[in-house]
Design a protein around this motif. Structure first.
Motif, mmCIF file in Angstrom:
data_model
loop_
_atom_site.group_PDB
_atom_site.id
_atom_site.type_symbol
_atom_site.label_atom_id
_atom_site.label_comp_id
_atom_site.label_asym_id
_atom_site.label_seq_id
_atom_site.Cartn_x
_atom_site.Cartn_y
_atom_site.Cartn_z
ATOM 1 N N ALA A 144 -43.281 21.279 -91.822
ATOM 2 C CA ALA A 144 -43.255 20.563 -90.546
ATOM 3 C C ALA A 144 -41.905 19.930 -90.261
ATOM 4 O O ALA A 144 -41.739 19.292 -89.218
ATOM 5 N N GLY A 145 -40.936 20.106 -91.161
ATOM 6 C CA GLY A 145 -39.581 19.662 -90.853
ATOM 7 C C GLY A 145 -39.045 20.295 -89.577
ATOM 8 O O GLY A 145 -38.210 19.706 -88.876
ATOM 9 N N LEU A 146 -39.517 21.508 -89.252
ATOM 10 C CA LEU A 146 -39.137 22.143 -87.985
ATOM 11 C C LEU A 146 -39.544 21.283 -86.796
ATOM 12 O O LEU A 146 -38.747 21.037 -85.881
ATOM 13 N N PHE A 147 -40.798 20.813 -86.802
ATOM 14 C CA PHE A 147 -41.290 19.985 -85.699
ATOM 15 C C PHE A 147 -40.585 18.631 -85.689
ATOM 16 O O PHE A 147 -40.295 18.079 -84.625
ATOM 17 N N CYS A 202 -33.217 21.273 -100.212
ATOM 18 C CA CYS A 202 -32.912 22.693 -100.037
ATOM 19 C C CYS A 202 -33.887 23.427 -99.127
ATOM 20 O O CYS A 202 -33.629 24.578 -98.752
ATOM 21 N N VAL A 203 -35.014 22.806 -98.802
ATOM 22 C CA VAL A 203 -35.979 23.462 -97.922
ATOM 23 C C VAL A 203 -36.206 22.646 -96.657
ATOM 24 O O VAL A 203 -36.045 23.149 -95.538
ATOM 25 N N GLN A 204 -36.562 21.368 -96.824
ATOM 26 C CA GLN A 204 -36.884 20.580 -95.642
ATOM 27 C C GLN A 204 -35.659 20.310 -94.779
ATOM 28 O O GLN A 204 -35.717 20.438 -93.548
ATOM 29 N N VAL A 205 -34.548 19.905 -95.396
ATOM 30 C CA VAL A 205 -33.354 19.568 -94.610
ATOM 31 C C VAL A 205 -32.883 20.754 -93.763
ATOM 32 O O VAL A 205 -32.586 20.587 -92.567
ATOM 33 N N PRO A 206 -32.805 21.986 -94.306
ATOM 34 C CA PRO A 206 -32.449 23.113 -93.430
ATOM 35 C C PRO A 206 -33.445 23.332 -92.292
ATOM 36 O O PRO A 206 -33.041 23.687 -91.174
ATOM 37 N N LEU A 207 -34.740 23.125 -92.564
ATOM 38 C CA LEU A 207 -35.728 23.279 -91.495
ATOM 39 C C LEU A 207 -35.535 22.215 -90.413
ATOM 40 O O LEU A 207 -35.666 22.505 -89.214
#
Length: 699
Positions: A448-451, A517-522
């Protein structure tokens, strides 16, 4: 505005449908059948208590049988071998390992000696502490936790409480006497496996019960070291070293020292176990967890009461909102097409020959009153209220660079919460999926980092923000960083207690990796799309260069009073359901909260209630000519979090019996973190609802 209310109502209807959904297993998922005499691994997990938040791995207890390292034929496991765990299992304190206990399908064992454990003075004291604090032990067979069996008061229904007691305390004498349960009777209930496996003689386990006994060292034993008669045990295994007659005097049998003295030697504890298999065709394999759902049939009436209570409150609020929309606002703007505020007067321009139908309430047509319109210079009437704020209502708030990341994180949490409740209500996340709720929660939060980035960037640009990369970093770091920092500090205290509740260092590194490495890029991708591609939300009115002076406000809409008063209403919607959640999380760890259908309905009503409370509060504020509604809508939406935290404090002092500084600190810290998550989520709901409401009436 009706469309604004329609979406929460759809969620409410979906929640009512979920009430009819019962917990189920996905067909064919995790069914394990056993042939006659096939080896069944018994796994040991941890010891935990309802009176403390500290858990301990079973093999870390200094007074239990240590693993021998022997290989179990047919299972491929070594005694003491750690079982691979998912992230959720590690975070909830599980430490599962293979044991030395031998189980073979349909092969009863009257008694087997497990070990003779010799313990020291410190080990004895440790055993007494854990028994006094009410610790229970969890073993696992075929993914079922070993349970203590109980019968309801009317003797019509059996139910399970996960785990079994380490021992007991006798307070009848002048001093407490501690007894250790050193014999375990294991009862495995089975039935024919479904499908082709059953036709081939396969059996499935539908129940795992553990009955404990305290067998004293003086009890008569056979040549193998097992008690000669397990049914008639007249002496329990007391935790103290019996002194010689010289030191104790004539009453050596009744001598109970306060603690083991130096030079008294060591205490040897004989451990043994029995195994019995019983066929039970009354329990289906996919219903075998039902016995663990303690008192849920009786509690369903209270759940329905909670829903009725919530619906009544929500219905009253809906009536108030509809009254505002259909009467107050429409009456205020009746006959107006284009309004401009000047010196406390509302002036109207002559109607154009050909006008377009506006989307907002200020632009709605009033053809019946066209003949009553005056010239530009004529003041129609003295007007105060929300209509005067059209040139200031969309003015960017102070500290908007902080509000935007909070709204983004709130959307991230909202997506996670919706996903967890739906998956749980549909039965995908069930107790057999050990640690699944936490694992899925972390996964949904990361995705949900995208949202989070998208909504944060759009709000930030709407506030005329220029540096979207800085906003992205704030969104990705602010809330997750605060949570991680608190957890890390708490972990230091738990590490000092050598508790399995402590998160291993390797797991912390894995969490940081997922975060960075996953949430921050999203979040970066979502922020770029929201800021660069989507851009800011367009406001229906232009903002004046000079801000309007806000008049003195009434006492009930000043400062934190509004937040606290408005927060009472959503809290009244959820406080009954909160009682069940708290009981499962804090008070009755041996039970399982698994009424997510009710929780889904209450959650939908909560979202609708927060939206309506925020709309009413912001409307009252705008009528008081106060256009500082951005932060107010967020705080009002999350205001019930204050009452939830106060409810946690009340629950701690009235309902719980938690002992120890570290356990109390964990309770209040976890409660504070949970309330922050809840407040951020509901605050975001309030903010977005208020924004849609204000755009609608001024559009």
């Amino acid at each position: 505005m009706i469309r604004t209310l329609a979406m929460p109502l759809r969620w409410l209807a979906l929640g009512l449908l979920l009430l009819q959904v019962e917990a189920f297993y996905i067909p064919g998922w995790s069914i394990k059948s056993y042939r006659e005499a096939e080896q069944i691994p018994l796994l040991v997990n941890k010891a935990y208590s309802d009176n403390t938040q500290l858990q301990y791995a079973y093999y870390d207890l200094p007074f239990v049988c240590p693993p021998t390292g022997r290989r179990h034929a047919g299972t491929g496991l070594f005694s003491g071998q750690s079982i691979a765990l998912n992230l959720g299992e590690v975070l909830r304190g599980d430490r599962i390992a293979a044991s030395d206990i031998e189980l073979a399908m349909q092969r009863d064992q009257t008694c087997n000696v497990l070990c003779n454990r010799e313990i020291s003075r410190d080990d004895l004291r440790r055993a007494k502490e854990l028994i006094e604090q009410g610790y229970v032990v969890e073993w696992v067979v075929d993914n079922l936790p070993g349970a203590t069996s109980f019968v309801t008061v009317d003797k019509t229904r059996k139910y399970y409480a996960a785990g079994f007691k380490l021992g007991s305390v006798d307070y009848s004498g002048s001093k407490p006497r501690y007894y250790l349960n050193n014999h375990h009777t294991i009862v495995l209930r089975y039935r024919r496996a479904p499908g082709k496996d059953g036709e081939k003689g396969g059996k499935v386990i539908v129940g795992f019960e553990v009955y404990t006994k305290s067998v004293g060292a003086g009890v008569k034993r056979n040549s193998e070291g097992c008690p000669a008669d397990l049914r008639n045990i007249d002496e329990g295994f007391e935790l103290f070293v019996r002194p010689n007659n010289t030191r104790a005097g004539k009453n050596a049998a009744e001598f109970v020292p306060e603690e083991l003295e130096e030079g008294d030697g060591k205490l040897t504890i004989p451990y043994s176990y029995s195994v019995y298999f019983r066929e039970d065709n009354s329990v289906e394999w996919n219903r075998r967890w039902d016995l663990y759902f303690v008192n849920q049939e009786e509690g369903s009436k209270i759940h329905w009461l909670a829903i009725i209570n919530s619906l009544i409150i929500c219905g009253l609020l809906t009536g108030i909102v509809l009254m505002i929309l259909t009467k107050t606002i429409r009456t205020d703007i009746k006959g107006y097409k284009e309004a401009s505020a000047e010196d406390g007067k509302l002036r109207l321009k002559k109607p154009k020959a050909k006008s377009e139908k506006g989307l907002g309430l200020l632009e709605q047509d009033g053809e019946a009153d066209d003949g009553d319109l005056s010239d530009d210079g004529e003041a129609l009437e003295d007007v105060t209220g929300w209509k005067l704020l059209h040139a200031d209502v969309f003015r960017a708030p102070a500290y908007g660079h902080l509000l935007a990341p909070l709204v983004g994180s709130g959307m991230q949490l909202l997506f996670m919460a919706i996903g967890l409740v739906l998956l749980s209500a549909l039965g995908v996340l069930n107790p057999s999926f050990r640690g699944g709720f936490i694992s899925f929660g972390v996964g949904l939060f990361i995705f949900a980092g995208l949202f989070s980035g998208y909504f944060s960037a759009r709000v930030y640009r709407t506030f005329d923000g220029q540096d979207w990369r800085r906003n992205m970093i704030m969104t990705a770091v602010l809330f997750p960083g605060m949570m991680f920092g608190v957890v890390f500090v708490l972990n230091l205290f738990v590490w000092a207690q050598a508790s399995s509740t402590a998160i291993p260092f390797g797991t912390l590194i894995a969490i940081v990796f997922l975060w960075m490495c996953v949430q921050v890029p999203l979040v970066y991708i979502g922020s770029w799309y929201g800021y660069v591609r989507s851009g800011a939300w367009e406001h229906p009115t232009k903002t004046a260069s000079i801000p309007r002076q806000v008049p003195r406000q009434a006492w009930y809409i000043r400062g934190p009073r509004t937040v606290l008063l408005a927060g009472l209403i959503p809290f009244a919607v959820i406080f009954i359901e909160l009682l069940f959640v708290f009981q499962s999380v804090w008070q009755d760890k041996s039970g399982y909260y698994y009424v997510f259908g009710f929780l889904a309905v209450v959650s939908a009503i909560l979202v609708l209630t927060v939206a309506e409370v925020t709309m009413v509060t912001i409307y009252v504020q705008l009528c008081s000519e106060n256009y500082h509604w951005w932060w107010q809508s967020f705080l009002v939406g999350g205001g019930s979090a204050v009452w939830v935290f106060l409810y946690c404090v009340w629950y701690y002092f009235v309902k719980l019996h938690i002992t120890g500084f570290v356990s109390s600190m964990l309770f209040f810290s976890y409660s504070f973190m949970a309330c922050c998550v809840y407040g951020l989520l509901t605050g975001t709901v309030g903010f977005l609802t208020a924004y849609a409401f204000v755009r609608r009436i001024y559009g």
